[in-house]
Write a protein that holds these residues in place. Structure first.
Motif, mmCIF file in Angstrom:
data_model
loop_
_atom_site.group_PDB
_atom_site.id
_atom_site.type_symbol
_atom_site.label_atom_id
_atom_site.label_comp_id
_atom_site.label_asym_id
_atom_site.label_seq_id
_atom_site.Cartn_x
_atom_site.Cartn_y
_atom_site.Cartn_z
ATOM 1 N N ARG A 55 77.576 -101.045 -19.214
ATOM 2 C CA ARG A 55 78.149 -101.013 -20.376
ATOM 3 C C ARG A 55 78.443 -102.421 -20.966
ATOM 4 O O ARG A 55 78.222 -103.316 -20.222
ATOM 5 C CB ARG A 55 79.836 -100.835 -20.096
ATOM 6 C CG ARG A 55 79.968 -99.318 -19.749
ATOM 7 C CD ARG A 55 81.449 -99.040 -19.604
ATOM 8 N NE ARG A 55 82.189 -100.210 -18.594
ATOM 9 C CZ ARG A 55 83.388 -100.282 -18.735
ATOM 10 N NH1 ARG A 55 84.277 -99.456 -18.828
ATOM 11 N NH2 ARG A 55 84.047 -101.475 -18.041
ATOM 12 N N THR A 58 83.537 -104.497 -24.919
ATOM 13 C CA THR A 58 83.826 -104.062 -26.227
ATOM 14 C C THR A 58 84.451 -105.305 -27.026
ATOM 15 O O THR A 58 85.379 -105.763 -26.191
ATOM 16 C CB THR A 58 85.025 -102.892 -26.114
ATOM 17 O OG1 THR A 58 85.712 -103.344 -25.192
ATOM 18 C CG2 THR A 58 84.388 -101.678 -25.546
ATOM 19 N N PRO A 94 78.322 -99.704 -37.924
ATOM 20 C CA PRO A 94 78.663 -99.600 -36.484
ATOM 21 C C PRO A 94 78.055 -98.285 -35.807
ATOM 22 O O PRO A 94 77.575 -98.283 -34.738
ATOM 23 C CB PRO A 94 80.242 -99.397 -36.554
ATOM 24 C CG PRO A 94 80.673 -99.995 -37.891
ATOM 25 C CD PRO A 94 79.524 -99.671 -38.846
ATOM 26 N N GLY A 95 78.106 -97.309 -36.714
ATOM 27 C CA GLY A 95 77.448 -95.963 -36.126
ATOM 28 C C GLY A 95 75.700 -95.979 -36.029
ATOM 29 O O GLY A 95 75.154 -95.558 -34.845
ATOM 30 N N ARG A 96 75.074 -96.982 -36.689
ATOM 31 C CA ARG A 96 73.757 -97.410 -36.339
ATOM 32 C C ARG A 96 73.702 -98.315 -35.136
ATOM 33 O O ARG A 96 72.671 -98.039 -34.379
ATOM 34 C CB ARG A 96 73.100 -98.076 -37.495
ATOM 35 C CG ARG A 96 73.004 -97.198 -38.671
ATOM 36 C CD ARG A 96 72.619 -97.737 -40.022
ATOM 37 N NE ARG A 96 71.201 -98.063 -40.102
ATOM 38 C CZ ARG A 96 70.487 -98.671 -41.084
ATOM 39 N NH1 ARG A 96 71.031 -99.236 -41.976
ATOM 40 N NH2 ARG A 96 69.260 -98.950 -41.114
ATOM 41 N N TRP A 97 74.523 -99.161 -34.959
ATOM 42 C CA TRP A 97 74.522 -100.044 -33.629
ATOM 43 C C TRP A 97 74.840 -99.173 -32.576
ATOM 44 O O TRP A 97 74.089 -99.151 -31.649
ATOM 45 C CB TRP A 97 75.801 -101.068 -33.582
ATOM 46 C CG TRP A 97 75.928 -101.864 -32.493
ATOM 47 C CD1 TRP A 97 77.116 -101.678 -31.806
ATOM 48 C CD2 TRP A 97 74.840 -102.391 -31.745
ATOM 49 N NE1 TRP A 97 76.603 -102.539 -30.486
ATOM 50 C CE2 TRP A 97 75.449 -103.253 -30.889
ATOM 51 C CE3 TRP A 97 73.779 -103.195 -32.434
ATOM 52 C CZ2 TRP A 97 74.770 -103.976 -30.010
ATOM 53 C CZ3 TRP A 97 73.185 -104.032 -31.395
ATOM 54 C CH2 TRP A 97 73.502 -104.437 -30.273
ATOM 55 N N ARG A 98 75.564 -98.037 -32.585
ATOM 56 C CA ARG A 98 75.869 -97.259 -31.186
ATOM 57 C C ARG A 98 74.646 -96.421 -31.264
ATOM 58 O O ARG A 98 74.271 -96.101 -29.786
ATOM 59 C CB ARG A 98 77.111 -96.363 -31.679
ATOM 60 C CG ARG A 98 78.519 -96.951 -31.628
ATOM 61 C CD ARG A 98 79.899 -96.141 -31.669
ATOM 62 N NE ARG A 98 79.856 -95.733 -33.083
ATOM 63 C CZ ARG A 98 80.539 -96.064 -33.671
ATOM 64 N NH1 ARG A 98 81.081 -97.264 -33.762
ATOM 65 N NH2 ARG A 98 80.684 -95.560 -34.978
ATOM 66 N N GLU A 99 73.890 -96.001 -32.124
ATOM 67 C CA GLU A 99 72.648 -95.350 -31.921
ATOM 68 C C GLU A 99 71.858 -95.997 -31.240
ATOM 69 O O GLU A 99 70.908 -95.858 -30.269
ATOM 70 C CB GLU A 99 72.306 -94.684 -33.273
ATOM 71 C CG GLU A 99 72.832 -93.727 -33.948
ATOM 72 C CD GLU A 99 72.408 -93.193 -35.149
ATOM 73 O OE1 GLU A 99 71.168 -93.570 -35.615
ATOM 74 O OE2 GLU A 99 73.168 -92.628 -35.791
ATOM 75 N N VAL A 101 72.319 -98.953 -29.161
ATOM 76 C CA VAL A 101 72.480 -99.043 -27.825
ATOM 77 C C VAL A 101 72.414 -97.961 -27.080
ATOM 78 O O VAL A 101 71.914 -97.762 -25.882
ATOM 79 C CB VAL A 101 74.088 -99.550 -27.911
ATOM 80 C CG1 VAL A 101 74.603 -99.318 -26.614
ATOM 81 C CG2 VAL A 101 74.145 -100.864 -28.408
ATOM 82 N N ALA A 102 72.749 -96.683 -27.612
ATOM 83 C CA ALA A 102 72.341 -95.599 -26.789
ATOM 84 C C ALA A 102 70.918 -95.145 -26.505
ATOM 85 O O ALA A 102 70.381 -94.819 -25.490
ATOM 86 C CB ALA A 102 72.945 -94.272 -27.550
ATOM 87 N N SER A 105 69.597 -97.988 -23.663
ATOM 88 C CA SER A 105 70.736 -97.990 -22.639
ATOM 89 C C SER A 105 70.352 -98.711 -21.527
ATOM 90 O O SER A 105 71.031 -99.360 -20.762
ATOM 91 C CB SER A 105 71.663 -96.879 -22.313
ATOM 92 O OG SER A 105 70.499 -95.873 -22.031
#
Length: 139
Positions: A55, A58, A94-99, A101-102, A105
């Motif tokens: 992880r 945050t 933020p959504g693109r960053w989460r994608e 990172v996923a 990973s």
């Protein structure tokens, strides 16, 4: 923003804006709030690298005013910041960053160590600047 009337006026405006940015930069670099913020990042990345390597730490919306710095006059750059925030929101950053990172990973443990290293080096630089500016703190 005012419009320059001639070349000398334009040069004076550029000098004025440069001085605003330098004053803001000097107010932040070598400050105790920045030291506390960088120390927090060092601890967060180190703990995640050791105890939760899958992880990333945050980090909420960090504001330098919230950590103790007075509001800074950034001149024209500061006037553009709301537009940058709006553009980031429109592009769903933020959504693109989460994608991202996923999808990557497997690299999170490496990112934790890189984050730790960068924060640690920046903390060292900030502490060095603090020591140079405050001669009474020298041993």
């Amino acid at each position: 923003m005012r419009q320059p009337k001639d070349l000398n006026d334009a040069k004076a405006m550029i000098r004025e804006e440069k001085n605003k940015l330098l004053r803001a930069f000097n107010a932040v670099i070598g400050s105790r709030p920045l030291m506390a913020l960088l120390a927090t990042f060092v601890i967060a990345f180190a703990l995640h690298a050791v105890y939760a390597p899958t992880r990333l730490p945050t980090v909420g919306a960090v504001s330098l005013v919230q950590v103790g710095l007075p509001p800074l006059d950034l001149g024209v750059v500061g006037e553009q910041l709301p537009e940058v925030k709006q553009a980031a929101a429109n592009e769903d950053l933020p959504g693109r960053w989460r994608e991202f990172v996923a999808e990557n990973s497997a690299n999170i443990p490496l990112w934790n160590w890189i984050g730790f290293g960068v924060a640690f080096v920046l903390l060292g630089i900030n502490l060095t600047i603090m020591t140079i500016r405050r001669s009474y703190t020298k041993g």
